[in-house]
Scaffold this motif. Structure first.
Motif, PDB file in Angstrom:
ATOM      1  N   ARG A 216     -19.379  -1.795  -0.584  1.00 41.59           N
ATOM      2  CA  ARG A 216     -19.003  -1.042  -1.901  1.00 41.59           C
ATOM      3  C   ARG A 216     -18.730   0.333  -1.373  1.00 41.59           C
ATOM      4  O   ARG A 216     -17.934   0.982  -2.352  1.00 41.59           O
ATOM      5  CB  ARG A 216     -20.450  -0.739  -2.521  1.00 41.59           C
ATOM      6  CG  ARG A 216     -20.894  -1.934  -2.961  1.00 41.59           C
ATOM      7  CD  ARG A 216     -22.404  -1.679  -3.913  1.00 41.59           C
ATOM      8  NE  ARG A 216     -23.512  -0.904  -2.975  1.00 41.59           N
ATOM      9  CZ  ARG A 216     -24.286  -1.927  -2.131  1.00 41.59           C
ATOM     10  NH1 ARG A 216     -24.108  -3.053  -2.054  1.00 41.59           N
ATOM     11  NH2 ARG A 216     -24.994  -1.076  -1.536  1.00 41.59           N
ATOM     12  N   ASP A 217     -18.696   1.058  -0.287  1.00 48.53           N
ATOM     13  CA  ASP A 217     -18.205   2.287  -0.094  1.00 48.53           C
ATOM     14  C   ASP A 217     -16.678   2.253   0.618  1.00 48.53           C
ATOM     15  O   ASP A 217     -16.211   3.388   0.786  1.00 48.53           O
ATOM     16  CB  ASP A 217     -19.145   3.077   0.781  1.00 48.53           C
ATOM     17  CG  ASP A 217     -20.460   3.202   0.218  1.00 48.53           C
ATOM     18  OD1 ASP A 217     -20.534   3.445  -1.126  1.00 48.53           O
ATOM     19  OD2 ASP A 217     -21.640   3.291   0.881  1.00 48.53           O
ATOM     20  N   ALA A 218     -16.357   1.134   0.985  1.00 46.75           N
ATOM     21  CA  ALA A 218     -15.007   1.405   1.585  1.00 46.75           C
ATOM     22  C   ALA A 218     -13.957   1.230   0.424  1.00 46.75           C
ATOM     23  O   ALA A 218     -13.992   1.246  -0.588  1.00 46.75           O
ATOM     24  CB  ALA A 218     -14.693  -0.166   2.404  1.00 46.75           C
ATOM     25  N   VAL A 219     -12.620   1.483   0.911  1.00 48.78           N
ATOM     26  CA  VAL A 219     -11.335   1.425   0.031  1.00 48.78           C
ATOM     27  C   VAL A 219     -10.473   0.552   0.113  1.00 48.78           C
ATOM     28  O   VAL A 219     -10.226   0.021   1.240  1.00 48.78           O
ATOM     29  CB  VAL A 219     -10.596   2.979   0.538  1.00 48.78           C
ATOM     30  CG1 VAL A 219      -9.228   3.189  -0.137  1.00 48.78           C
ATOM     31  CG2 VAL A 219     -11.361   4.230   0.476  1.00 48.78           C
ATOM     32  N   PHE A 220     -10.221  -0.239  -0.849  1.00 48.27           N
ATOM     33  CA  PHE A 220      -9.836  -1.324  -1.010  1.00 48.27           C
ATOM     34  C   PHE A 220      -8.394  -1.152  -1.695  1.00 48.27           C
ATOM     35  O   PHE A 220      -8.181  -0.362  -2.836  1.00 48.27           O
ATOM     36  CB  PHE A 220     -10.544  -2.604  -1.690  1.00 48.27           C
ATOM     37  CG  PHE A 220     -11.572  -3.021  -0.878  1.00 48.27           C
ATOM     38  CD1 PHE A 220     -11.316  -4.421  -0.259  1.00 48.27           C
ATOM     39  CD2 PHE A 220     -12.743  -2.475  -0.907  1.00 48.27           C
ATOM     40  CE1 PHE A 220     -12.263  -4.808   0.845  1.00 48.27           C
ATOM     41  CE2 PHE A 220     -13.696  -3.042   0.053  1.00 48.27           C
ATOM     42  CZ  PHE A 220     -13.612  -4.151   0.713  1.00 48.27           C
ATOM     43  N   ALA A 221      -7.307  -1.691  -1.406  1.00 50.90           N
ATOM     44  CA  ALA A 221      -6.041  -1.736  -2.237  1.00 50.90           C
ATOM     45  C   ALA A 221      -6.237  -2.674  -3.463  1.00 50.90           C
ATOM     46  O   ALA A 221      -6.964  -3.748  -3.198  1.00 50.90           O
ATOM     47  CB  ALA A 221      -5.257  -2.389  -1.106  1.00 50.90           C
ATOM     48  N   PRO A 222      -5.465  -2.660  -4.483  1.00 49.02           N
ATOM     49  CA  PRO A 222      -5.227  -3.606  -5.389  1.00 49.02           C
ATOM     50  C   PRO A 222      -5.001  -4.965  -4.698  1.00 49.02           C
ATOM     51  O   PRO A 222      -4.250  -4.940  -3.761  1.00 49.02           O
ATOM     52  CB  PRO A 222      -4.251  -3.036  -6.271  1.00 49.02           C
ATOM     53  CG  PRO A 222      -4.303  -1.595  -6.204  1.00 49.02           C
ATOM     54  CD  PRO A 222      -4.440  -1.450  -4.750  1.00 49.02           C
ATOM     55  N   PRO A 223      -5.548  -6.058  -5.223  1.00 54.99           N
ATOM     56  CA  PRO A 223      -5.059  -7.443  -4.478  1.00 54.99           C
ATOM     57  C   PRO A 223      -3.548  -7.521  -4.108  1.00 54.99           C
ATOM     58  O   PRO A 223      -3.318  -8.102  -3.396  1.00 54.99           O
ATOM     59  CB  PRO A 223      -5.742  -8.427  -5.659  1.00 54.99           C
ATOM     60  CG  PRO A 223      -6.824  -7.658  -6.183  1.00 54.99           C
ATOM     61  CD  PRO A 223      -6.477  -6.374  -6.310  1.00 54.99           C
ATOM     62  N   GLN A 224      -2.744  -7.306  -5.327  1.00 52.62           N
ATOM     63  CA  GLN A 224      -1.386  -7.593  -5.026  1.00 52.62           C
ATOM     64  C   GLN A 224      -0.879  -6.886  -3.757  1.00 52.62           C
ATOM     65  O   GLN A 224       0.243  -7.147  -3.153  1.00 52.62           O
ATOM     66  CB  GLN A 224      -0.557  -7.158  -6.274  1.00 52.62           C
ATOM     67  CG  GLN A 224      -0.450  -5.918  -6.689  1.00 52.62           C
ATOM     68  CD  GLN A 224      -1.624  -5.298  -7.440  1.00 52.62           C
ATOM     69  OE1 GLN A 224      -2.549  -5.678  -7.446  1.00 52.62           O
ATOM     70  NE2 GLN A 224      -1.108  -4.340  -8.432  1.00 52.62           N
ATOM     71  N   TYR A 225      -1.484  -5.712  -3.306  1.00 50.58           N
ATOM     72  CA  TYR A 225      -1.029  -4.962  -1.952  1.00 50.58           C
ATOM     73  C   TYR A 225      -1.964  -4.866  -0.961  1.00 50.58           C
ATOM     74  O   TYR A 225      -1.902  -4.335   0.047  1.00 50.58           O
ATOM     75  CB  TYR A 225      -0.934  -3.378  -2.271  1.00 50.58           C
ATOM     76  CG  TYR A 225       0.346  -3.052  -3.261  1.00 50.58           C
ATOM     77  CD1 TYR A 225       1.306  -3.618  -3.225  1.00 50.58           C
ATOM     78  CD2 TYR A 225      -0.091  -2.644  -4.578  1.00 50.58           C
ATOM     79  CE1 TYR A 225       2.647  -3.287  -4.017  1.00 50.58           C
ATOM     80  CE2 TYR A 225       0.946  -2.346  -5.490  1.00 50.58           C
ATOM     81  CZ  TYR A 225       2.024  -2.770  -5.323  1.00 50.58           C
ATOM     82  OH  TYR A 225       3.390  -2.391  -6.183  1.00 50.58           O
ATOM     83  N   SER A 226      -2.967  -6.044  -0.889  1.00 55.06           N
ATOM     84  CA  SER A 226      -3.614  -6.182   0.082  1.00 55.06           C
ATOM     85  C   SER A 226      -2.980  -7.404   1.043  1.00 55.06           C
ATOM     86  O   SER A 226      -3.151  -7.505   2.230  1.00 55.06           O
ATOM     87  CB  SER A 226      -5.131  -6.788  -0.310  1.00 55.06           C
ATOM     88  OG  SER A 226      -5.880  -6.184  -0.971  1.00 55.06           O
ATOM     89  N   THR A 227      -2.335  -8.414   0.467  1.00 56.64           N
ATOM     90  CA  THR A 227      -1.602  -9.468   0.895  1.00 56.64           C
ATOM     91  C   THR A 227      -0.293  -8.731   1.495  1.00 56.64           C
ATOM     92  O   THR A 227       0.014  -7.673   1.227  1.00 56.64           O
ATOM     93  CB  THR A 227      -1.224 -10.638  -0.157  1.00 56.64           C
ATOM     94  OG1 THR A 227      -0.384 -10.059  -1.067  1.00 56.64           O
ATOM     95  CG2 THR A 227      -2.465 -11.116  -0.844  1.00 56.64           C
ATOM     96  N   ASP A 228       0.281  -9.625   2.293  1.00 54.47           N
ATOM     97  CA  ASP A 228       1.549  -9.213   3.058  1.00 54.47           C
ATOM     98  C   ASP A 228       2.691  -8.651   1.987  1.00 54.47           C
ATOM     99  O   ASP A 228       3.069  -9.335   0.945  1.00 54.47           O
ATOM    100  CB  ASP A 228       2.119 -10.206   3.682  1.00 54.47           C
ATOM    101  CG  ASP A 228       1.423 -10.548   4.983  1.00 54.47           C
ATOM    102  OD1 ASP A 228       0.535 -10.048   5.367  1.00 54.47           O
ATOM    103  OD2 ASP A 228       1.869 -11.839   5.828  1.00 54.47           O
ATOM    104  N   ASN A 229       3.187  -7.411   2.167  1.00 49.00           N
ATOM    105  CA  ASN A 229       4.112  -6.802   1.296  1.00 49.00           C
ATOM    106  C   ASN A 229       5.087  -5.751   2.007  1.00 49.00           C
ATOM    107  O   ASN A 229       4.639  -5.509   3.119  1.00 49.00           O
ATOM    108  CB  ASN A 229       3.282  -6.235  -0.050  1.00 49.00           C
ATOM    109  CG  ASN A 229       2.581  -5.050   0.538  1.00 49.00           C
ATOM    110  OD1 ASN A 229       2.878  -3.907   0.600  1.00 49.00           O
ATOM    111  ND2 ASN A 229       1.133  -5.465   0.811  1.00 49.00           N
ATOM    112  N   ALA A 230       5.948  -5.367   1.563  1.00 47.92           N
ATOM    113  CA  ALA A 230       7.009  -4.466   2.020  1.00 47.92           C
ATOM    114  C   ALA A 230       6.619  -3.071   1.756  1.00 47.92           C
ATOM    115  O   ALA A 230       7.399  -2.043   2.110  1.00 47.92           O
ATOM    116  CB  ALA A 230       8.183  -4.947   2.056  1.00 47.92           C
TER     117      ALA A 230
END
Length: 311
Positions: free
Chosen positions: A280-294
């Motif tokens: 809960r206290d961690a910082v997460f990217a939106p799902p579309q920027y969690s997967t491989d991306n440029a």
């Protein structure tokens, strides 16, 4: 506003991104994996990247994304920014990136795939400040499960591995589970969908030594569950809960050693909803920027171009 172009050609996705210092845009395409297979040989991945990149650039041109002035080009050239890190698939993005930069007469900035993941996650989560301060980061993907100590390294970031898996990655366990269940590759999204349908809540407690744990034995346990006719949803929850518990316990141990540091989560496995709920206290990217991306590659190119932390 001048654009920075980023290219990433991982073993799973071909992607191109643009970043102007304020906003970013990523266009990617998953590589085609034969039904029932668990990934691709490097030669096959490289061939698909060579085919996909012109198609992605044509799509960007058709959308009007390439109408601005491109001031710099970046590409991921290796998995990690350490000596000996190498995968042939990154040659596709590097060669095209260097060619484009030379044609336009603009600088080319190489980075590592892992650095790009960290940059994309931090920026898209609204925490670009993490690129300028020490923090802990999980790189949770199809090929990597690493806990990192990250600190600024000039205009980029330097990542030191603290722990993670000693054998197969969380993503590999998830994909191999998906194969046993007849799910499409990669299987993360499908297992996430099955998770909420489970009527049994159980997991396996893996042993953690010095922030390192093993997941290879889990594959045999999953196979046993499938062979016993365990409902797919219960198998999915068993695997996901085991991974989540291992990541959570390892994170807590790391924070005992590095109290007060923010924790950033990147990589495709970081899209998992149960993991996001547990940390809960961690910082997460939106799902579309969690997967491989440029996008992270383009962000780091922009930082290199401007010569500092200001994007």
């Amino acid at each position: 506003m001048a654009l920075c172009l980023g290219i990433d050609t991982s073993n799973y996705t071909t992607s191109v991104a643009l970043f102007d210092g304020v906003s970013g845009y990523n266009l990617g395409r998953l590589l085609d994996v034969p039904e029932g297979a668990l990934g691709l040989r490097q030669s096959d991945a490289l061939f698909q990247h060579v085919k996909h990149l012109p198609e992605i650039f044509a799509a960007l041109r058709a959308e009007g994304r390439l109408d601005g002035c491109i001031a710099a080009v970046g590409a991921s050239t290796k998995p990690r920014w350490v000596e000996g890190s190498y995968m042939p698939c990154f040659l596709a993005g590097e060669s095209q990136g260097r060619g484009i930069a030379d044609t336009l007469g603009v600088p080319f900035f190489p980075c590592a795939h892992q650095q790009g993941h960290i940059a994309a996650a931090a920026w898209s989560a609204g925490r670009p400040d993490l690129l300028d301060r020490p923090h802990l980061a999980w790189h949770l993907s199809g090929g990597t499960t690493e806990l990192l100590y990250v600190q600024p390294d000039g205009v980029s970031v330097w990542a030191q591995k603290l722990g993670g898996t000693s054998d197969i990655s969380a993503g590999q366990l998830i994909d191999r589970t998906g194969q046993l269940l007849g799910l499409p590759f990669p299987a993360g999204k499908a297992l996430d969908g099955l998770y909420g349908q489970a009527d049994v809540c159980q997991n396996y407690t893996v042993k953690i030594n010095d922030l390192t744990f093993s997941l290879s034995g889990m594959e045999n346990k999953v196979r046993e569950l499938v062979e016993r006719g365990t409902p797919p949803a219960n198998v999915a929850r068993f695997v996901v809960d085991t991974v989540v518990k291992a990541v959570l316990r390892t994170t807590d141990k790391a924070l005992d050693q590095y109290p007060g540091l923010p924790v950033l989560c990147s990589g495709g496995v970081a899209s998992n909803s149960a993991l996001r709920a547990a940390l809960r206290d961690a910082v997460f990217a939106p799902p579309q920027y969690s997967t491989d991306n440029a996008l992270g590659v383009a962000i780091l190119a922009r930082r290199a171009l401007t010569g500092g932390s200001r994007l």
